[in-house]
Design a protein around this motif. Structure first.
Motif, mmCIF file in Angstrom:
data_model
loop_
_atom_site.group_PDB
_atom_site.id
_atom_site.type_symbol
_atom_site.label_atom_id
_atom_site.label_comp_id
_atom_site.label_asym_id
_atom_site.label_seq_id
_atom_site.Cartn_x
_atom_site.Cartn_y
_atom_site.Cartn_z
ATOM 1 N N PHE A 188 -4.818 -4.092 -2.231
ATOM 2 C CA PHE A 188 -5.696 -4.880 -3.092
ATOM 3 C C PHE A 188 -7.067 -5.130 -2.460
ATOM 4 O O PHE A 188 -8.086 -5.141 -3.162
ATOM 5 N N TRP A 233 -5.172 0.203 -9.259
ATOM 6 C CA TRP A 233 -4.291 -0.680 -8.479
ATOM 7 C C TRP A 233 -3.284 -1.386 -9.376
ATOM 8 O O TRP A 233 -2.103 -1.509 -9.036
ATOM 9 N N SER A 235 -11.117 1.349 -9.673
ATOM 10 C CA SER A 235 -10.103 1.152 -8.634
ATOM 11 C C SER A 235 -9.212 -0.041 -8.940
ATOM 12 O O SER A 235 -8.041 -0.074 -8.558
ATOM 13 N N ARG A 292 0.831 -1.186 0.000
ATOM 14 C CA ARG A 292 0.000 0.000 0.000
ATOM 15 C C ARG A 292 0.874 1.247 0.000
ATOM 16 O O ARG A 292 2.078 1.208 0.256
ATOM 17 N N HIS A 342 0.250 -0.235 -7.739
ATOM 18 C CA HIS A 342 0.790 -1.231 -6.803
ATOM 19 C C HIS A 342 1.317 -2.467 -7.506
ATOM 20 O O HIS A 342 2.376 -2.990 -7.150
ATOM 21 N N VAL A 379 -2.748 5.251 -2.885
ATOM 22 C CA VAL A 379 -3.588 4.146 -3.327
ATOM 23 C C VAL A 379 -3.650 3.095 -2.226
ATOM 24 O O VAL A 379 -2.621 2.747 -1.642
ATOM 25 N N ILE A 382 -10.243 -2.786 -3.279
ATOM 26 C CA ILE A 382 -10.816 -2.617 -4.615
ATOM 27 C C ILE A 382 -12.321 -2.842 -4.547
ATOM 28 O O ILE A 382 -12.791 -3.887 -4.088
#
Length: 601
Positions: A83, A95, A91, A76, A99, A80, A86
């Protein structure tokens, strides 16, 4: 002519010495010895299964799984969220572009996982499964259908989309488009057999593999371009029901492979539900490449299983259909079937791994697009092999407790107590299940719409077991329902902890008391083998006697007395003895003496 007779005499009392060696367990009959052999075999078999299970699961598996989740799943930043946060397709794309790229690449186009000794096997991919556009699904309410034109249909194997499309899910003209174009493969359906994909059980459905696959590049810039192209062409739309991100990692320090599957399910209500699966398993490079200790334990267990088949097969041949009337004989058959089923899963896992490794070699040689090699199937079969070993351990432990029950008093009391309390426990189980179902239904209706763990009735039943163990979040329940929440928790603890559990303990204590009284009043049946305490005591006594006998034999090992008859010069018949022995100084001493005679008339 002299006739000699040989005797071995005891020096202490003069009685003839018993030259036969005493048995260590002279009181055990053939049936008891067979029972002891069965106990020993069950113990060795259980230890062999446990050894195989211990060598199959590496102790670093847990730490590797935690490290991978920390680097990929729980990664993280301030801008953002990770996971698990989401909630929409937008989103999800954010991600993946942030990420996921940071987890797989860095600014130098190198994999940052390498700093933690994680190396990607081939590269990662995206895959989605969607519903077909041709399946009608109308609103069931006639009044609302006039206001809303259509609704989303749930995913199932009947409405799964199998067709090929052009860019943007447009109808494809196969004669005018090149299906080998990498940009077009993202819109081409491929079966589970082509992708060598295994099923995945999600929250909102079961996905049997296959779908539309996109492979990412080795370069971060190219991968970001692929993702942005997919996003601009609506690769995820209202027909998409699940998107999967898959990658495989290898750590040479632990010699373990890790498959990562990140799934985002888009339900009919429009929200996204992210879940993940991280499986760690040893690399199966072939039978000869397995560790020597693991391979030796497997061979030893296979030999024991073969001997087990021989013993039970011969017993089944002698007993015919009577064999299947005894529960413990049926358990032996189940153990044999489970053991060879476990070996079958092991060898099939080796086969699947061999096929995948050959596929990887072929991809490396060709260097063609479509180079993702799916190891998840190997991981699932490896996990299945571990589960079957656990079931085998449980079954052989039950058998071991049974065979120990006839010679160990404590185990005898355990099995006899459960048999004595079986009738009472069956009635108690019905009441117990009714109470659990009633409380689960009440909790499900009160907090099921607010808490994820209580969102299904089956999940609520599982949480009721945690309530009995005291492992639940009291604050979450009371926050949802400030009045009914504390009342439900209080009533549950009173009903189960102070009432039902006390009734359960009372039933067992009463049955145990009855078994103790019966054991003290009734003598042990003749058809049962002696207890372990009796065997040990009698064996110790026999060993002590054997030691004393061996000690006397070493001290007077050459004491021999010969009896013979002869006559003197006068014709009188004499009875003479001749003794020969080795004294403490090692010298041979021979003596001849006259003990009696009788005249001949």
């Amino acid at each position: 002519m002299a006739r000699k007779r040989r005797y071995e005499l005891s020096v202490e009392d003069g009685s003839p010495m018993d030259t036969q060696v005493l048995s260590v367990f002279p009181e055990l009959d053939t049936r008891t010895k067979k029972h002891l052999k069965e106990v020993a075999f069950s113990l060795v078999y259980a230890l062999a299964v446990m050894l195989v299970a211990y060598l199959q699961r590496d102790w670093l598996s847990f730490y590797q799984r935690e490290a991978v989740e920390q680097l990929v799943v729980r990664r993280r930043s301030l801008a953002v969220k990770p996971f698990s946060y989401i909630k929409t397709s937008s989103s999800f794309w954010t991600w993946t572009e942030t990420h996921l790229m940071d987890a797989l690449y860095d600014d130098g186009n190198e994999n940052p996982l390498q700093s933690h000794s994680f190396y990607q096997v081939q590269w990662s991919k995206l895959r989605q499964e969607r519903v077909s556009k041709d399946v009608p699904f109308t609103i069931p309410n006639d009044v609302l259908s006039s206001t809303f034109g259509h609704c989303k249909e749930p995913f199932s194997s009947y409405n799964k989309d199998w067709r090929d499309y052009g860019v943007g899910w447009t109808p494809r003209n196969d004669t005018g488009q090149n299906v080998t174009d990498p940009a077009l493969l993202a819109w081409t359906h491929r079966t589970a057999e082509e992708l060598r994909e295994a099923s995945f059980h999600g929250i909102h459905g079961v996905y049997h593999g296959g779908g539309y696959q996109v492979e990412l590049s080795r370069n971060r810039t190219k991968t970001v371009a692929i993702l942005r192209d997919l996003r601009s062409n609506d690769w995820i739309d209202e027909k998409t029901r699940a998107v999967f991100v898959q990658l495989t990692l290898y750590n040479p320090n632990s010699n373990l492979l890790t498959t990562v599957l990140l799934s985002v399910e888009f339900s009919v209500i429009g929200a996204a539900f992210p879940t993940h699966e991280v499986l760690v398993f040893p690399p199966y490079f072939g039978i000869v490449d397995l560790p020597v200790s693991f391979l030796a334990s497997e061979i030893f267990l296979l030999l024991l299983s073969g001997y087990f088949v021989y013993v039970e097969g011969w017993r089944m041949y002698k007993m015919s259909f009577q064999y299947f009337k005894d529960f413990w004989h049926i358990l032996d058959s189940v153990i044999i079937a489970e053991a060879f089923g476990t070996f079958g899963v092991f060898f099939y896992t080796q086969y699947v791994a061999d096929v995948i490794y050959h596929q990887m070699d072929a991809v490396d040689e060709e260097g063609a697009w479509g180079s993702f090699v799916n190891y998840r199937k190997v991981a699932i079969w490896s996990q299945t092999y571990t589960y079957m070993l656990g079931i085998l351990i449980s079954l052989i432990t039950v058998k071991l407790l049974h065979v120990l029950g006839s010679i160990v008093n404590g185990v005898t009391f355990l099995s006899a107590t459960m048999c004595e309390a079986a009738a009472s426990l069956s009635g108690f189980s019905v009441i117990f299940l009714i109470c659990v179902a009633a409380f689960a239904q009440m909790v499900y209706l009160v907090v099921g719409n607010h808490l994820f763990t209580y969102s299904t009735f089956v999940g609520t039943l599982q949480e009721m077991l945690n309530w009995m163990l005291g492992d639940f979040d009291y604050d979450l329940v009371t926050d949802v329902s400030p009045h009914l929440g504390p009342a439900m928790v209080f009533l549950f603890n009173i009903s189960f902890q102070l009432f039902l559990m006390m009734v359960f303990a009372t039933i067992l204590c009463e049955a145990l008391a009855l078994i103790r009284v019966q054991t003290e009043e009734e003598p042990r049946r003749d058809d049962l083998p002696p207890t372990l305490q009796t065997i040990v005591m009698e064996g110790t006594k026999s060993l002590r006697m054997r030691y004393q006998q061996a000690k006397a034999a070493r001290k007077y090992r050459d004491v021999v007395v010969y009896e013979f008859e002869t006559t003197d010069a006068t014709g009188i018949e004499l009875l003479c003895f001749e003794q020969s022995f080795e004294d403490r100084n090692g010298a041979d001493v021979t003596g001849l003496w006259l003990t009696g005679g009788a005249g001949k008339m």
